[in-house]
Design a protein around this motif. Structure first.
Motif, short mmCIF file in Angstrom:
data_model
loop_
_atom_site.label_atom_id
_atom_site.label_comp_id
_atom_site.label_asym_id
_atom_site.label_seq_id
_atom_site.Cartn_x
_atom_site.Cartn_y
_atom_site.Cartn_z
N HIS A 1 -50.61 29.49 -2.66
CA HIS A 1 -50.56 28.93 -1.32
C HIS A 1 -51.28 29.50 -0.50
N ASP B 1 -36.76 26.24 4.71
CA ASP B 1 -36.38 25.53 3.66
C ASP B 1 -37.51 25.06 2.97
N ARG B 2 -38.68 24.71 3.53
CA ARG B 2 -39.99 24.67 2.87
C ARG B 2 -40.45 25.65 1.77
N THR C 1 -38.45 27.93 0.70
CA THR C 1 -37.18 28.04 -0.53
C THR C 1 -37.93 26.71 -1.42
N LYS C 2 -38.42 25.75 -1.24
CA LYS C 2 -38.82 24.80 -2.10
C LYS C 2 -39.80 25.25 -2.84
N MET C 3 -40.90 26.01 -2.16
CA MET C 3 -42.16 26.23 -2.66
C MET C 3 -41.87 27.32 -3.75
N THR D 1 -39.68 27.92 -5.80
CA THR D 1 -39.11 27.28 -7.00
C THR D 1 -39.76 26.37 -7.82
N GLU D 2 -41.29 26.05 -7.24
CA GLU D 2 -42.08 25.27 -8.03
C GLU D 2 -42.52 25.62 -9.40
N GLY E 1 -38.27 32.54 -8.45
CA GLY E 1 -37.68 32.39 -7.20
C GLY E 1 -37.22 33.59 -6.25
#
Length: 103
Positions: free
Chosen positions: A41, A2-3, A5-7, A9-10, A73
């Motif tokens: 990252h 999940d982390r 996936t969130k990263m 899309t930033e 994404g």
């Protein structure tokens, strides 16, 4: 996962990298030369970087795990895939579509 996936899309372009990886450096330089400002990252410098690297490798099938490039994404792949897109002239249109380039 999940982390990750969130990263991804930033920003329109997200690169998972290691500070000591020459191929990661090459890909980051390529995007910067285009005028793209990717979210980078460095997995060897951030907390839980190993967990993210495992997620990229095992769950997403990135091999090697870095560089891992996401555009809009979506996983594009590593250095070979990005360079292939660049050489066949489809990287720039992909970056424009994702909103990473305006020219």
């Amino acid at each position: 996962m999940d982390r990750v996936t969130k990263m991804v899309t930033e920003r329109p372009v997200v690169i998972f990298s290691k500070s000591s990886c020459c191929m990661s450096h090459t890909i980051k330089t390529l995007f910067c030369d285009f005028g793209v400002n990717p979210a980078v990252h460095e997995l060897d410098e951030i907390p839980r970087g190993r967990d993210i690297e495992q997620a990229l490798s095992i769950r997403l099938g990135c091999s090697p795990s870095v560089p891992a490039v996401f555009i809009g994404g979506e996983l594009v792949g590593g250095a070979n895939e990005v360079m292939s897109l660049h050489l066949n002239r489809s990287l720039i249109p992909m970056l424009k579509k994702a909103g990473a380039l305006w020219v």
